[in-house]
Design an enzyme around this catalytic site. Structure first.
Site, short mmCIF file in Angstrom:
data_model
loop_
_atom_site.label_atom_id
_atom_site.label_comp_id
_atom_site.label_asym_id
_atom_site.label_seq_id
_atom_site.Cartn_x
_atom_site.Cartn_y
_atom_site.Cartn_z
N SER A 1 0.84 -1.20 0.00
CA SER A 1 0.00 0.00 0.00
C SER A 1 0.87 1.25 0.00
CB SER A 1 -0.87 -0.03 1.26
OG SER A 1 -1.16 1.26 1.70
N TYR B 1 -1.23 -0.41 10.21
CA TYR B 1 -1.44 -1.05 8.90
C TYR B 1 -0.23 -0.79 7.99
CZ TYR B 1 -3.52 -1.37 4.16
OH TYR B 1 -3.78 -1.64 2.84
N LYS C 1 2.32 -3.56 6.33
CA LYS C 1 2.57 -3.65 4.89
C LYS C 1 4.06 -3.43 4.60
CE LYS C 1 -1.54 -4.37 3.06
NZ LYS C 1 -1.83 -5.68 2.44
N SER D 1 -13.32 0.13 -1.58
CA SER D 1 -13.65 -1.19 -1.04
C SER D 1 -14.03 -1.02 0.43
CB SER D 1 -12.45 -2.14 -1.16
OG SER D 1 -11.49 -1.84 -0.18
N1 LIG Z 1 -8.64 -0.63 -0.91
C1 LIG Z 1 -7.54 0.09 -0.99
O1 LIG Z 1 -7.56 1.32 -1.23
C2 LIG Z 1 -6.19 -0.56 -0.85
C3 LIG Z 1 -5.05 0.24 -1.01
C4 LIG Z 1 -3.79 -0.35 -0.88
C5 LIG Z 1 -3.68 -1.70 -0.63
N2 LIG Z 1 -4.82 -2.45 -0.46
C6 LIG Z 1 -4.64 -3.88 -0.18
O2 LIG Z 1 -5.31 -4.64 -1.18
C7 LIG Z 1 -5.72 -5.90 -0.61
C8 LIG Z 1 -7.18 -6.15 -0.92
O3 LIG Z 1 -7.95 -5.13 -0.30
P1 LIG Z 1 -9.45 -4.77 -0.72
O4 LIG Z 1 -9.50 -3.31 -0.89
O5 LIG Z 1 -9.92 -5.68 -1.82
O6 LIG Z 1 -10.18 -5.09 0.66
P2 LIG Z 1 -11.49 -5.89 1.03
O7 LIG Z 1 -12.51 -5.78 -0.04
O8 LIG Z 1 -11.84 -5.43 2.40
O9 LIG Z 1 -10.97 -7.41 1.06
C9 LIG Z 1 -10.13 -7.87 2.08
C10 LIG Z 1 -10.08 -9.38 2.02
O10 LIG Z 1 -9.22 -9.83 3.09
C11 LIG Z 1 -9.92 -10.84 3.79
N3 LIG Z 1 -9.54 -10.98 5.19
C12 LIG Z 1 -9.71 -10.10 6.20
N4 LIG Z 1 -9.33 -10.64 7.37
C13 LIG Z 1 -8.90 -11.91 7.08
C14 LIG Z 1 -8.43 -12.99 7.85
N5 LIG Z 1 -8.32 -12.90 9.18
N6 LIG Z 1 -8.09 -14.13 7.22
C15 LIG Z 1 -8.22 -14.26 5.89
N7 LIG Z 1 -8.70 -13.28 5.10
C16 LIG Z 1 -9.03 -12.13 5.69
C17 LIG Z 1 -11.38 -10.44 3.71
O11 LIG Z 1 -12.20 -11.56 4.04
P3 LIG Z 1 -13.76 -11.38 4.46
O12 LIG Z 1 -14.49 -11.22 3.16
O13 LIG Z 1 -14.06 -12.64 5.18
O14 LIG Z 1 -13.83 -10.14 5.31
C18 LIG Z 1 -11.45 -10.03 2.25
O15 LIG Z 1 -11.58 -11.16 1.42
C19 LIG Z 1 -5.39 -5.81 0.87
O16 LIG Z 1 -4.15 -6.43 1.12
C20 LIG Z 1 -5.26 -4.33 1.12
O17 LIG Z 1 -4.43 -4.05 2.22
C21 LIG Z 1 -6.06 -1.92 -0.57
#
Ligand SMILES: NC(=O)c1ccc[n+]([C@@H]2O[C@H](COP(=O)([O-])OP(=O)(O)OC[C@H]3O[C@@H](n4cnc5c(N)ncnc54)[C@H](OP(=O)(O)O)[C@@H]3O)[C@@H](O)[C@H]2O)c1
Length: 268
Positions: free
Chosen positions: A134, A160, A164, A193
């Site tokens: 991130s 967080y 990361k 998200s």
């Molecule tokens: N969104 C952003 O702006 C952004 C920016 C930079 C990086 N990222 C990174 O991109 C990745 C995907 O994020 P996203 O935006 O798609 O988020 P999201 O829609 O909230 O998805 C997160 C996923 O992680 C799973 N998760 C959470 N806790 C967990 C656990 N204890 N064990 C296994 N799985 C778990 C969730 O499962 P459940 O469905 O069961 O909750 C969900 O499938 C993450 O690594 C995030 O840090 C996101």
């Protein structure tokens, strides 16, 4: 690629988008998810658009080292081709997992760290491993004392970002120790998200004023998809391209210390 591509957090916004894109390209995919019902619903939805999709589901809770071990055991002889460490969370408050780790650190770092290590014997020597990071890492000042924040030290975004940042350190050390692996980082930018709901009073406002201007999950996951097809490792995928890992993240001594401290904390 001939085995399955493991996608963690495959029920999430970018995880589901990745599974669909990979399945549509003919890859066999394994959704590693903590909530099986949610995963079944995602699989059904993808199958409605990609009927030929070859998708398996296995339970994985990255907040539990026992669950990580069970997950890897459950794979048996299933060939694995690549790993996408996509799952992530920004915990709304401070709490510790059963293993004694702060939750954000467990899901974003300790769980994926152990998962990757245990999968190594199942992966081909030149396997692709993509770790989702991130832009918040940019100013995170990591050292081995930061891997276990106390309640007083815990700050949602700072913790967080440190977790990361630790994943970047792990990626670099992994590539050093296993040079034939293709380990790459993917930065999706800011994506609309559930993750960006931080549990504050202004989340509702952000839904209206901020989220519409963020990337959509399908766009956010593109750097990771390109990294999953990369010919080489040690690259930072962001936007429409890739570049060398930024200088600010290069510190081999720190990486070795973080690796050793993590090994000791997880007990491997
Ligand atoms: N969104 C952003 O702006 C952004 C920016 C930079 C990086 N990222 C990174 O991109 C990745 C995907 O994020 P996203 O935006 O798609 O988020 P999201 O829609 O909230 O998805 C997160 C996923 O992680 C799973 N998760 C959470 N806790 C967990 C656990 N204890 N064990 C296994 N799985 C778990 C969730 O499962 P459940 O469905 O069961 O909750 C969900 O499938 C993450 O690594 C995030 O840090 C996101």
């Amino acid at each position: 690629m001939s085995g399955r591509i493991i996608v963690t957090g495959a029920t999430g916004s970018m995880g589901a988008a990745a599974v669909e894109a990979l399945a549509a390209r003919g890859h066999a995919v394994l959704m590693a998810c903590r909530n099986r019902d949610k995963a079944e619903a995602v699989r059904k939805d993808i199958l409605s658009r990609v009927p030929q999709a070859d998708i398996l589901i296995r339970q994985l809770d990255l907040a539990s080292m026992a669950s990580v071990r069970l997950f890897v055991d459950s794979l048996g002889d299933e060939p694995v081709e690549a790993l996408f460490n996509n799952a992530g969370v920004i915990s709304k408050g401070y709490f510790k997992t059963l293993d004694g780790f702060e939750n954000t650190f467990s899901v974003n770092y300790f769980g994926p760290w152990l998962l990757t290590q245990l999968l190594l014997p199942k992966l081909p020597p030149d396997a692709r491993i993509v770790n989702m990071i991130s832009l918040t890492c940019r100013y995170a000042r990591l050292d081995e004392t930061k891997l276990q924040p106390t309640k007083r030290e815990f700050r949602q975004l700072k913790t967080y970002a440190l977790a990361k940042r630790a994943m970047i350190s792990f990626s670099m050390e992994l590539a050093r120790r296993y040079p034939s692996l293709r380990v790459n980082l993917a930065d999706p930018g800011i994506v609309a998200s559930d993750m960006i709901d931080l549990g504050h009073w202004y989340d509702g406002l952000a839904d209206v004023l901020f989220k519409p201007f963020c990337r959509k999950p399908k766009a956010g996951v593109q750097p990771a998809l390109r990294a999953l097809a990369a010919a080489e490792g040690n690259r930072y995928y962001v936007g429409k391209g890739s570049r060398e890992i930024p200088e600010r993240f290069r510190d081999p001594e720190l990486d070795a210390r973080i690796w050793a401290a993590t090994e000791a904390l997880i007990g491997v």
